[in-house]
Design an enzyme around this catalytic site. Structure first.
Site, PDB file in Angstrom:
ATOM      1  N   TYR A 121       0.823  -1.210   0.000  1.00  0.00           N
ATOM      2  CA  TYR A 121       0.000   0.000   0.000  1.00  0.00           C
ATOM      3  C   TYR A 121       0.855   1.257   0.000  1.00  0.00           C
ATOM      4  CZ  TYR A 121      -4.436  -2.308  -0.076  1.00  0.00           C
ATOM      5  OH  TYR A 121      -5.513  -3.030  -0.497  1.00  0.00           O
ATOM      6  N   HIS A 146      -5.312  -2.738   6.861  1.00  0.00           N
ATOM      7  CA  HIS A 146      -4.712  -3.760   6.001  1.00  0.00           C
ATOM      8  C   HIS A 146      -3.703  -4.631   6.761  1.00  0.00           C
ATOM      9  CE1 HIS A 146      -6.694  -2.646   2.349  1.00  0.00           C
ATOM     10  NE2 HIS A 146      -6.368  -1.382   2.505  1.00  0.00           N
TER      11      HIS A 146
END
Lengths: 752, 752
Positions: free
Chosen positions: B274, B429
């Protein structure tokens, strides 16, 4: 001083001449390197990059070995163990050292060869058969004669190279204590090894023949070429792999091994993995025979089968150069192996100087250090190389080319490759997989053949030898992408039966680049059952990549269960039918390989007919298997690995199409390669099939199979096959939906 | 004619000047491309290969698109569907077209941008939120605002490039009907998307900021930098991934997203996958701010964290350039992604012109088409590039660097890389894998982290979104190479708890190239339990490759079961202990990820202590896990895939070490990389472990763990760790076997 008369003087001069011939050795080297060859090479050294590079590698390796001393241990270990590996290394270093002596004129290399050989000659007469008792033909230096033969094939060349360096006394000593007993041991004393139609025997024949040529012993050369005249072998004797020792026509020797396992197309019945292995002795002995016995004209033997065999092998590789793993074959073996370096060099030099072979040699990036390698090096240096064009082609099997074969379809505009097998059994290394296929894209196995169950030379895995799972799994029909009736392998998995039969080619046509077809039948795999598979590669604007159509017809007089596995590789992306997954996994069966499959899930088709589809992703390409199914057909998701206590098997998946009760039936399926996925851009293109439906067309005649592939874009592709008559000139007329279709030849294809 | 007085005239001239400024647009382009930048580039075009190549690729792609017409469909589809992919393509082509207009002076590109934008402006006011209702923050053009924001980030650049080409009237039309409502929609109308500490919000902030800078709207720029002042968000609101919407300190906006998810080392708490995704908006907006608001000095913000972040990312890749898949991460993502092309170019140009970055750009083989790309292209052209040296390093986590981190140990003389994770949760996440590790050799995963359970953008797999197995499997502790107590995930698998805690670094030392060590503790994963893992990479002549030692100590006040998995990749070659294989496979458990593991086999240790060993083969290298086990310890062979009805999970294997009942205990293991296998030569080298035994040394002090690795060659390597005091200056003295050992610092290592 002795006085001689004229006659005495001339006799003496003849004697002196003979002696000098023997001493100066006019014919050494003469086996692989030759006197003129050496002169020729020396003129170019330093200006032939690929040759110079190989020579430098030899020198570096041999220099390091020589400085480590001489190691000739008493034989003791299995493959992978010290004594095994050391003696293997010795043959290689001796051979290379001999070559270096000739090309570099440095006597240290000759002295090393002599010193090592003397150690062997000292040890050899004392050796019993090897203490490891696993082989049907135990060697002395190694656990099996095969490796002893390997040794002699290389060492004969070393001996030829240093022959003139060695004193007559030492030569006599070596030949008497080492070479001649060694050759006799491999032949007369081990006929079950020497006198067969088998790659083992080829090594044995060539070992005996090479040393025979090296020491000018015609008896040994004859024995090599024609085999032992008499042996005490029993007709039903078998080797470790279950193969028969005695061939049907009882021929043996090098020439018989060219006659029989090779087809006129150069296909070797055991398959490419063993063909590769056998290519070295075949080609190197042929080169030696050409040098020493040119009258034999060995490269013309059987219409030039040896050179053809090299092309067959190159065509039996995927786009990465790896051999299709037909029968027993370890994956990863490729034309980068040293056997193929020799084979390509020899085929170039003694063949038609085909510039395409230069491109393979460039990829191999090394050459044989003799005149054949010189030819290659000069060809490359002079920029003659052109790309090797692999073809769609059929390679017939059988000594006379009448025992089926393998068909390879290659796409024109992509890197898709299909290989379908309809050959003979393939001797003791054969698998029970009549009409099986495998499918490749860009060198990736899309639908794979398992290969063998063995980790060659990894000691922990059964000493590097065959694992029991090779028999219980890898050879069984269920391990392959072909039909299995009633969960029993073809021919009951019995070599005695399988080796009596072969499949028959029905159609092989590749002339139309947009429509290639291979079709074959098998009538003996199961009693009263006929198997008929047809595979078609269509290149058309309707398909992003060529479409593969797979039509497998089974006909029997009684009802049976039929399984048709597809050992796909990759990750399942989507299916269009319902299935249950197994809450706990059980083996799919109890024997014939089924005991090694876990059943992961199962779908049962309820609709009268349904085109079921399964999409998977492999190496950034999507693939879809579409298959026409009927009520009560089953679709199984399996994975290899049950009953595998030593984790010897790969955990690979398969889809299995199952018809639970069928007499006459046909599996109609397609495989599409479509779209792409990129893990860096994360873009998925065309991830779904283009096919809407596969429809079977009704024809009131059992001699025809007809289907239409209906695409999502509305286009329809129709294919009709006459399964009873493959005559090209035959005229056909059938009625489909009140429409009469007429054509000539065994099949009809059209698009609308 | 109108007559004006002096004041009137000068007012008029100011007005005319302003008007001309606006019309000639002195500040366009000024966002990424600048007027001087464009002039500069044009001077070099044709003589800067990597730039020219990228430009040619842009031109080819855009020309093809322009000739295909304009496609602005009504939004309808999920990711992978037509309208989604088309609008994605539009933003890319618009951006590229804008750049081409500036660099090639061809108005067809400007016209295309204008024509497409007008279509969007016509459609936009009519759009409700996207009909697909899956997102917590539905967009208008796409199913989620995230993609809408992506669009605006790129299209703002296109608009800036063609600004001067467009009439004032059209500009007013576009801004009023498209850009300003678009920016308001992403921010004020969707605060749950805009006002977070999260990569989604970064995209949102930057979208609003970029268009703000492009149209000189300071209100939007402020909103982008500092977030919305007031929102109506509930404090316990969550997104689709289970992450909280509102951050603890309630800050938001671009700068807050630099403050908080980034550590001072440039590590982004969600992990590199990410971070890579967020790098583009971070870097491109920083570049725009530097061009338009240089006083902000954004590249100096937080001690230059943006440039540091680029280096952190590059160091978080394996030798193939692929990111270590910490937390949610799709494997295969690498520094070849377009985000990293931009990041490297911008970090080079606005950073210290580090020549090492040029070598990465060379591998990427394309550049950003602006002044940063020009700098790179000139650097490469002038042969300034030097190889990027990846380091052993620690990247601290947490806004202030006090929330643990990740430690990377890299070998000096091989390509072995260890990454150990002892960071914070990593927002929504994050995975529950405190103290987990993964291990690489030559870019191959030897012991792998599973990554995420998702097929990004593959429509058939849940529209390309996260699969439910991401939660039931990939995030769970058992999916990772770390300790699991009583078959329960760390923090009970609860984000609310996990996000409150982080592990603590204990030791990270890499100064000695032959002995690198990372050690960390975790006290909150399980109640009243302390986990302490220490991993050491030793390079020594005794080992062919660096030896990895893994010491995992668990301390609790009550008895528990402990599992420690190793998700090895490859084929099992050998084990040195007895085990039973499962005749049928059952899931290992019922929840917390255990329901997805098949138990393939199990060994129970009977000896009081035994060094159990497992050797496997991967990509032609052998590996051995050796572990000290005790009576009743279990060794499980597992494979992923149970309870996976859609075949969403890979069928990957693991070894699991299990202590069935333990209070205080320690797992002591080693991983060796040894030998090689070559499928072409079929030579296996050094296929067995060098380790004879792992021995735990008895110390009457619970604050120490000591072990000796005894090699087959007789050498012994001893390591002692003080687990209670990591002070470098602390002096220690302990008695082992009546011998007193004294040293300074938290550990002691010696060899004899």
């Amino acid at each position: 001083m002795i006085s001689l008369n004229t006659k005495g003087r001339s006799l003496l001069s003849v004697f002196v001449l003979l002696l000098s011939l023997q001493i100066t050795g006019q014919d050494h080297p003469g086996l692989i390197l030759t006197k003129t060859g050496v002169e020729n090479i020396k003129q170019h050294l330093g200006a032939i990059p690929i040759f110079d590079k190989t020579l430098a590698e030899f020198k570096k390796e041999v220099d390091a070995e020589i400085s480590s001393g001489i190691h000739v241990p008493i034989p003791k270990d299995m493959a992978g163990g010290y004594t095994h590996d050391r003696h293997k290394k010795n043959w290689s270093i001796l051979y290379k050292s001999g070559v270096l002596y000739q090309l570099l004129n440095d006597t240290k290399y000759a002295k090393y060869v002599l010193d090592v050989l003397k150690e062997y000659a000292k040890m050899y007469p004392t050796l019993p058969r090897h203490p490891q008792e696993r082989s049907y033909a135990r060697g002395k230096i190694f656990w099996q004669c095969l490796n002893d033969a390997n040794w002699l094939v290389y060492v004969s060349q070393a001996y030829d190279c240093v022959y003139n360096y060695i004193s007559k006394k030492d030569r006599t000593y070596l030949e008497k204590n080492l070479f001649i007993p060694y050759a006799n041991f491999l032949s007369e004393e081990t006929p079950q090894f020497f006198n067969r139609i088998h790659n083992h025997s080829t090594w044995g024949n060539v070992a005996v023949g090479m040393i025979g040529l090296a020491i000018n012993n015609d008896e040994l050369v004859d024995r090599a070429l024609y085999g032992l005249k008499t042996t005490s072998l029993e007709p039903d004797m078998k080797d470790n792999d279950g193969g028969f020792i005695i061939s049907e026509d009882q021929k043996s020797g090098f020439l018989a091994n060219l006659d029989s396992p090779f087809s006129p197309d150069g296909y070797y019945t055991e398959g490419p993995y063993y063909q590769r292995y056998a290519m070295y002795p075949f080609m190197i002995f042929a080169q030696a025979l050409q040098n020493k016995k040119p009258d034999l004209d060995i490269f013309k033997y059987k219409d030039g089968v040896l050179i053809k065999a090299v092309y067959a092998l190159l065509n039996l590789t995927d786009t990465q150069g790896e051999f299709f793993p037909l029968n027993d074959a370890q994956k990863g073996m490729s034309y980068f192996s040293k056997e193929l370096v020799s084979a390509v060099d020899i085929a170039y030099h003694f063949g038609s100087k085909d510039k395409q072979l230069l491109s393979i040699a460039e990829k191999q990036n090394r050459v044989q250090l003799d005149e054949t390698g010189l030819s290659i090096a000069l060809g490359i240096k002079n920029k003659k190389s052109i790309e090797f064009q692999k073809k769609s082609l059929e390679l017939k099997d059988g000594a006379d080319g009448r025992e089926g074969g393998v068909g390879i379809l290659r796409s024109e505009n992509s890197q898709l490759e299909l290989i379908m097998k309809y050959s003979a059994q393939g001797l003791s290394h054969g698998h029970y997989d009549k009409l099986s296929f495998s499918y490749y894209n860009k060198g990736e196995e899309v639908v794979q053949d398992y290969g063998l169950a063995r980790f060659v030379n990894i000691e922990q895995k059964n000493g590097g030898g065959y694992l029991k799972e090779n028999k219980t799994w890898a050879k069984q029909s269920i391990a392959h992408n072909t039909i299995i009736q009633d969960q029993t392998s073809h021919f009951g998995g019995k070599y005695e039966i399988g080796s009596k039969h072969h499949s028959e080619k029905f159609i092989f046509e590749i002339e139309n680049p947009n429509f290639k077809i291979v079709s074959a039948t098998e009538e003996n795999a199961y009693p009263n059952t006929k198997l008929h598979r047809t595979m078609i590669m269509i290149e058309d604007e309707d398909f992003e990549n060529p479409l593969l159509i797979d039509i497998f017809k089974v006909s029997s007089n009684t009802e049976h269960q039929y399984d048709l596995p597809y050992y796909y590789r990759g990750q399942i992306i989507d299916t269009n039918f319902n299935y249950d997954i197994s809450p706990s996994l059980k083996p799919l069966g109890t024997k014939n390989g089924y005991q090694h499959l876990w059943l992961q899930g199962k779908g049962t088709i309820n609709d009268p007919t349904k085109t079921i589809q399964n999409t998977w992703l492999l190496a950034n390409t999507f693939y879809t298997l579409s298959t026409l199914s009927h009520a009560n057909d089953e679709f199984l998701f399996t994975r290899i690995g049950a009953n595998d206590p030593n984790f010897n098997l790969r955990r690979d998946p398969a889809f299995i199409l199952r018809k639970t009760k069928a007499k006459d039936n046909v599996f109609i399926s397609t495989i599409e390669a479509h779209g792409s996925y990129n893990a860096v851009t994360e873009i998925a293109k065309h991830s779904s099939s283009s096919i809407q439906e596969i429809r079977k067309l009704k024809i009131d005649d059992d001699n025809y199979v007809a289907c239409t592939i209906i695409l999502k874009n509305g286009k329809q592709h129709t294919f009709i096959l006459c399964t009873s008559n493959n005559t090209k000139s035959a005229k056909h007329s059938i009625k489909i939906d009140a429409k009469t279709l007429q054509w000539t030849g065994p099949y009809y294809y059209f698009k609308n």
